[in-house]
Design a protein around this motif. Structure first.
Motif, PDB file in Angstrom:
ATOM      1  N   ALA A   4       5.779  10.961   0.064  1.00 33.82           N
ATOM      2  CA  ALA A   4       4.414  10.895  -0.208  1.00 33.82           C
ATOM      3  C   ALA A   4       3.324  11.062   0.987  1.00 33.82           C
ATOM      4  N   GLY A   5       3.782  10.379   1.961  1.00 35.14           N
ATOM      5  CA  GLY A   5       2.973   9.844   3.192  1.00 35.14           C
ATOM      6  C   GLY A   5       2.918  10.805   4.234  1.00 35.14           C
TER       7      GLY A   5
ATOM      8  N   ASP B  70       8.568   8.447  -6.092  1.00 36.20           N
ATOM      9  CA  ASP B  70       8.955   8.988  -4.882  1.00 36.20           C
ATOM     10  C   ASP B  70       9.692   7.613  -4.065  1.00 36.20           C
ATOM     11  N   VAL B  71       9.806   6.791  -4.570  1.00 33.03           N
ATOM     12  CA  VAL B  71      10.647   5.491  -3.976  1.00 33.03           C
ATOM     13  C   VAL B  71      11.719   4.742  -4.946  1.00 33.03           C
TER      14      VAL B  71
ATOM     15  N   GLY C  66      -6.299  -0.524  -3.503  1.00 30.83           N
ATOM     16  CA  GLY C  66      -6.645  -0.695  -2.070  1.00 30.83           C
ATOM     17  C   GLY C  66      -6.749   0.848  -1.575  1.00 30.83           C
ATOM     18  N   THR C  67      -6.588   1.187  -0.259  1.00 28.57           N
ATOM     19  CA  THR C  67      -6.870   2.475   0.122  1.00 28.57           C
ATOM     20  C   THR C  67      -6.585   3.486  -0.593  1.00 28.57           C
TER      21      THR C  67
ATOM     22  N   TYR D 124      -6.229  -2.642 -12.010  1.00 28.57           N
ATOM     23  CA  TYR D 124      -6.072  -3.753 -11.782  1.00 28.57           C
ATOM     24  C   TYR D 124      -5.614  -4.396 -10.321  1.00 28.57           C
TER      25      TYR D 124
ATOM     26  N   GLY E 257      -5.031   3.524  -3.702  1.00 27.78           N
ATOM     27  CA  GLY E 257      -5.332   3.334  -5.268  1.00 27.78           C
ATOM     28  C   GLY E 257      -6.706   3.880  -5.262  1.00 27.78           C
TER      29      GLY E 257
ATOM     30  N   PHE F 185      -7.457  -8.742  -5.636  1.00 29.20           N
ATOM     31  CA  PHE F 185      -8.140  -8.764  -4.611  1.00 29.20           C
ATOM     32  C   PHE F 185      -9.174  -7.783  -4.413  1.00 29.20           C
TER      33      PHE F 185
ATOM     34  N   HIS G 156      10.823  10.046  -1.022  1.00 27.48           N
ATOM     35  CA  HIS G 156      10.097   9.161  -0.137  1.00 27.48           C
ATOM     36  C   HIS G 156       9.042   9.971   0.778  1.00 27.48           C
TER      37      HIS G 156
ATOM     38  N   ILE H  54      -2.626   0.191 -10.792  1.00 26.81           N
ATOM     39  CA  ILE H  54      -2.246  -1.101 -10.287  1.00 26.81           C
ATOM     40  C   ILE H  54      -2.393  -1.105  -8.871  1.00 26.81           C
TER      41      ILE H  54
ATOM     42  N   SER I  64       0.131  -1.038  -5.541  1.00 29.21           N
ATOM     43  CA  SER I  64       0.000  -2.273  -4.701  1.00 29.21           C
ATOM     44  C   SER I  64       0.863  -2.411  -3.753  1.00 29.21           C
TER      45      SER I  64
END
Ligand SMILES: NC(=O)c1ccc[n+]([C@@H]2O[C@H](COP(=O)([O-])OP(=O)(O)OC[C@H]3O[C@@H](n4cnc5c(N)ncnc54)[C@H](O)[C@@H]3O)[C@@H](O)[C@H]2O)c1
Ligand SMILES: O=C(O)[C@H](O)COP(=O)(O)O
Length: 342
Positions: free
Chosen positions: A308-309, A282-283, A179-180, A199, A182, A202, A306, A176, A229
């Motif tokens: 992941a990044g 993670d959130v 973007g970058t 899904y 996903g 956009f 939190h 879902i 998303s």
């Protein structure tokens, strides 16, 4: 041009300073200051709440305003750049945000004042995509809970998902948000031999291995439901009790995006009643997790704080990526870039 970077706990000023090497060629005058926060907890809460309440709810200390008031360009990751900050910086012409999202900028105020806003999409997308795959495998193969058990001298080889332990090859990933992040997750999971269904109302120009369908059909067909998303008024609780009911009993939900995409209480219910096999998260609605958080106590959940990044590479690359993005502005041929969150 006076460029001022505002460091925070996640991207401290020394990383911003390194990234400034690209700005240096433009002859800009560069300096960095730190947004002094009381502690890590404050930063994390601000990160979450900015998205919920808007950045005008936060004030930047007067001492910081004093340090940045002559800036032509402000660069930051999480420091709120609200109207008060823009009012304080009379020469401000551009804001560079070391994030994919610009939730900490009052975009309307920037637009009214003709201040350009640049972001850094994808700066930690590899980091998050790698982590997401790790979380998916950790949950469905019981890696984290086996590790925790062994650390307590417990040799446990059977868990609540014992009838639902999948090979990844041939299974369907329902993504879902394409973007970058996903898309990077899709690419990684495709390499495992998974079918990719997604899904995103956009998304355009997707690689051919990503098939798309409605939200409902993506959820119905997914063996792993992955949320990537952005969090907006429209996506809040898009994964609610009704949607969760569509998931297969053997399916897993992985969320490394934003907790608000899922109704956390409804998720707790389906996990507790074993309506789905498990989740990796993670959130959370509350960060840092308070003691005794109900979801954390479930036996079919893998959780991380939190993270992941957060790779050193992502922190190091962010200022470079932003500087590249802003290079045309510095050389005087900027095309207006006003970012409107989807
Ligand atoms: N856990 C972490 O440390 C961490 C780190 C970075 C990013 N994130 C989060 O990961 C998520 C994805 O980040 P990204 O950089 O790929 O963002 P992105 O902006 O590149 O992609 C987000 C995608 O969401 C899509 N989208 C918007 N509305 C949608 C809807 N109603 N249904 C489905 N898709 C919709 C957009 O079209 C876009 O393609 C964001 O929520 C971001 O905040 C988390
Ligand atoms: O902490 C996070 O979740 C991210 O670093 C913020 O990601 P975003 O800037 O893409 O929203």
């Amino acid at each position: 041009m006076k460029v001022i970077g505002i460091g925070d706990l996640l991207i401290p000023s020394q990383y911003i300073e390194k990234g400034f090497s690209i700005f240096r060629d433009s002859g800009a005058e560069l300096s960095v200051v730190d947004w002094q926060l009381k502690n890590q907890e404050e930063l994390q809460n601000i990160n979450l709440q900015i998205e919920q309440y808007g950045s005008e709810a936060y004030s930047v200390q007067d001492e910081l305003l004093e340090q940045i008031k002559y800036a032509d360009i402000l660069i930051t990751q999480f420091c709120p750049i609200n109207k008060k900050v823009m009012d304080a910086c009379a020469n401000l012409k551009a804001i560079g945000i070391l994030r994919g999202g610009c939730e900490n900028v009052n975009l309307e105020a920037a637009y009214e004042k003709n201040i350009l806003v640049y972001n850094t999409p994808g700066r930690n997308s590899s980091a998050v995509a790698d982590f997401t795959v790790g979380m998916l495998i950790a949950e469905c193969r019981n890696i984290a809970r086996s590790h925790a058990n062994l650390k307590e001298d417990k040799w446990v080889r059977e868990y609540t998902n014992k009838e639902y332990i999948p090979d990844l090859e041939g299974r369907t990933a329902g993504i879902i948000g394409l973007g970058t992040i996903g898309r990077k997750v899709a690419k990684r999971l495709q390499a495992f031999g998974m079918k990719i269904l997604g899904y995103d109302p956009f998304s355009t120009e997707l690689p051919e291995y990503i098939k798309t369908d409605s939200l409902e059909n993506t959820v119905r067909n997914a063996d792993f439901l992955l949320l990537h998303s952005r969090m907006t008024a429209d996506t809040k609780h898009m994964i609610n009790a009704e949607i969760l009911k569509l998931m297969k009993p053997a399916a897993y939900l992985i969320n490394t995006a934003r907790s608000g995409l899922v109704d956390e209480k409804a998720l707790y219910e389906v996990l507790d009643k074993r309506k789905i096999a498990g989740a990796a998260l993670d959130v959370f609605d509350e960060e840092p997790l308070p003691c005794g958080y109900a979801l954390a106590a479930l036996p079919n959940v893998t959780i991380t704080p939190h993270l992941a990044g957060s790779t050193t590479d992502a922190f190091l690359h962010s200022p470079y990526l932003l500087a590249q993005e802003m290079a045309p502005f510095l050389s005087g041929d900027a095309t207006s870039k006003y970012i409107i969150n989807k």
